[in-house]
Scaffold this active site. Structure first.
Site, PDB file in Angstrom:
ATOM      1  CG  ASP A  29      -2.056   0.992   1.101  1.00  0.00           C
ATOM      2  OD1 ASP A  29      -3.215   0.547   1.009  1.00  0.00           O
ATOM      3  OD2 ASP A  29      -1.795   2.218   1.096  1.00  0.00           O
ATOM      4  CB  ILE A  30       0.754   4.286  -2.140  1.00  0.00           C
ATOM      5  CG1 ILE A  30       1.826   5.183  -2.725  1.00  0.00           C
ATOM      6  CG2 ILE A  30      -0.488   5.083  -1.781  1.00  0.00           C
ATOM      7  CD1 ILE A  30       1.472   5.755  -4.103  1.00  0.00           C
ATOM      8  CG  ASN A  85     -12.565  -0.359   3.692  1.00  0.00           C
ATOM      9  OD1 ASN A  85     -13.084  -0.605   4.768  1.00  0.00           O
ATOM     10  ND2 ASN A  85     -11.322   0.085   3.583  1.00  0.00           N
ATOM     11  CD  GLN A  90     -14.584  -0.671  -2.998  1.00  0.00           C
ATOM     12  OE1 GLN A  90     -15.797  -0.888  -2.885  1.00  0.00           O
ATOM     13  NE2 GLN A  90     -13.828  -1.334  -3.850  1.00  0.00           N
ATOM     14  CD  GLU A  91      -8.491   6.469  -1.425  1.00  0.00           C
ATOM     15  OE1 GLU A  91      -7.692   6.887  -2.266  1.00  0.00           O
ATOM     16  OE2 GLU A  91      -8.161   6.117  -0.266  1.00  0.00           O
ATOM     17  CG  HIS A  96      -8.738  -2.777  -2.320  1.00  0.00           C
ATOM     18  ND1 HIS A  96      -9.642  -2.034  -3.037  1.00  0.00           N
ATOM     19  CD2 HIS A  96      -8.549  -2.110  -1.160  1.00  0.00           C
ATOM     20  CE1 HIS A  96      -9.983  -0.960  -2.335  1.00  0.00           C
ATOM     21  NE2 HIS A  96      -9.340  -0.988  -1.179  1.00  0.00           N
ATOM     22  CG  PHE A  97      -9.471  -9.057   0.601  1.00  0.00           C
ATOM     23  CD1 PHE A  97     -10.038  -9.241  -0.655  1.00  0.00           C
ATOM     24  CD2 PHE A  97     -10.179  -9.476   1.718  1.00  0.00           C
ATOM     25  CE1 PHE A  97     -11.285  -9.837  -0.784  1.00  0.00           C
ATOM     26  CE2 PHE A  97     -11.424 -10.063   1.589  1.00  0.00           C
ATOM     27  CZ  PHE A  97     -11.981 -10.250   0.344  1.00  0.00           C
ATOM     28  CG  HIS A  98      -6.826  -2.654   3.147  1.00  0.00           C
ATOM     29  ND1 HIS A  98      -6.095  -1.507   2.992  1.00  0.00           N
ATOM     30  CD2 HIS A  98      -8.028  -2.415   2.564  1.00  0.00           C
ATOM     31  CE1 HIS A  98      -6.834  -0.598   2.346  1.00  0.00           C
ATOM     32  NE2 HIS A  98      -8.003  -1.120   2.083  1.00  0.00           N
TER      33      HIS A  98
HETATM   34  P1  5GP Z   1      -9.872   1.647   0.418  1.00  0.00           P
HETATM   35  O1  5GP Z   1     -10.430   1.788  -0.995  1.00  0.00           O
HETATM   36  O2  5GP Z   1     -10.094   0.285   0.986  1.00  0.00           O
HETATM   37  O3  5GP Z   1     -10.341   2.725   1.315  1.00  0.00           O
HETATM   38  O4  5GP Z   1      -8.304   1.818   0.348  1.00  0.00           O
HETATM   39  C1  5GP Z   1      -7.584   2.039  -0.832  1.00  0.00           C
HETATM   40  C2  5GP Z   1      -6.121   1.869  -0.508  1.00  0.00           C
HETATM   41  O5  5GP Z   1      -5.397   1.969  -1.726  1.00  0.00           O
HETATM   42  C3  5GP Z   1      -5.546   2.939   0.433  1.00  0.00           C
HETATM   43  O6  5GP Z   1      -4.965   2.292   1.567  1.00  0.00           O
HETATM   44  C4  5GP Z   1      -4.507   3.658  -0.422  1.00  0.00           C
HETATM   45  O7  5GP Z   1      -3.363   4.039   0.307  1.00  0.00           O
HETATM   46  C5  5GP Z   1      -4.194   2.646  -1.491  1.00  0.00           C
HETATM   47  N1  5GP Z   1      -3.801   3.232  -2.783  1.00  0.00           N
HETATM   48  C6  5GP Z   1      -4.472   4.167  -3.478  1.00  0.00           C
HETATM   49  N2  5GP Z   1      -3.832   4.477  -4.624  1.00  0.00           N
HETATM   50  C7  5GP Z   1      -2.721   3.691  -4.654  1.00  0.00           C
HETATM   51  C8  5GP Z   1      -1.648   3.551  -5.591  1.00  0.00           C
HETATM   52  O8  5GP Z   1      -1.572   4.198  -6.644  1.00  0.00           O
HETATM   53  N3  5GP Z   1      -0.673   2.648  -5.277  1.00  0.00           N
HETATM   54  C9  5GP Z   1      -0.704   1.901  -4.130  1.00  0.00           C
HETATM   55  N4  5GP Z   1       0.302   1.058  -3.919  1.00  0.00           N
HETATM   56  N5  5GP Z   1      -1.710   2.014  -3.229  1.00  0.00           N
HETATM   57  C10 5GP Z   1      -2.702   2.901  -3.480  1.00  0.00           C
END
Ligand code: 5GP
Ligand code: ZN
Length: 121
Positions: A29-30, A85, A90-91, A96-98
């Protein structure tokens, strides 16, 4: 398609790839919550837990187990939390699974160190 994770799969956006097979990709994760925070995604675009088929979930869980073992052996994690999420939580709109490693003691590792430990031999 304007999907950041599809662009990572296509190699258009770089990532620290720690596992890949025909169906699944895993990368750091970035913006890690804890050292070694990893995302596992299906290569076929799908939105979330409602749209994904069971066969793909099984393939993702196989990778969860592989990476858990690798994290235990290489990062000395003391535990592992899975997060997935959906909806407004969900962003990125690609399933995806963290994998969030848990450590009893504080861990200080650079992203390069983590990548070198976690990537496939
Ligand atoms: P969620 O959608 O479950 O809220 O989280 C999305 C996750 O994707 C976040 O933890 C964010 O840091 C990660 N993320 C978003 N864009 C990128 C990217 O371009 N590269 C990587 N490696 N992770 C990303
Ligand atoms: Zn996508």
């Amino acid at each position: 398609m304007d999907c950041v994770f599809c662009k990572i799969i296509a190699g258009e956006i770089p990532c620290y790839k720690v596992y890949e097979n025909d169906d699944v990709l895993a990368f750091l994760d970035i913006n890690p919550i804890s050292p070694g925070h990893t995302l596992i995604i299906p290569k076929k675009h799908t939105l979330d837990i409602s749209s994904v088929d069971n066969e793909t979930i099984t393939k993702i869980m196989d990778v969860v187990r592989i990476l858990r073992t690798r994290m235990e052996n290489k990062l000395n994690i003391d535990g592992l939390t899975l997060i997935q999420n959906n909806g407004d939580a969900q962003e990125v709109k690609h399933l995806h699974f963290h994998l969030k490693p848990y450590y009893k003691d504080e861990k200080e590792l650079s992203v390069e160190e983590i990548y070198n430990l976690l990537k496939e031999d």
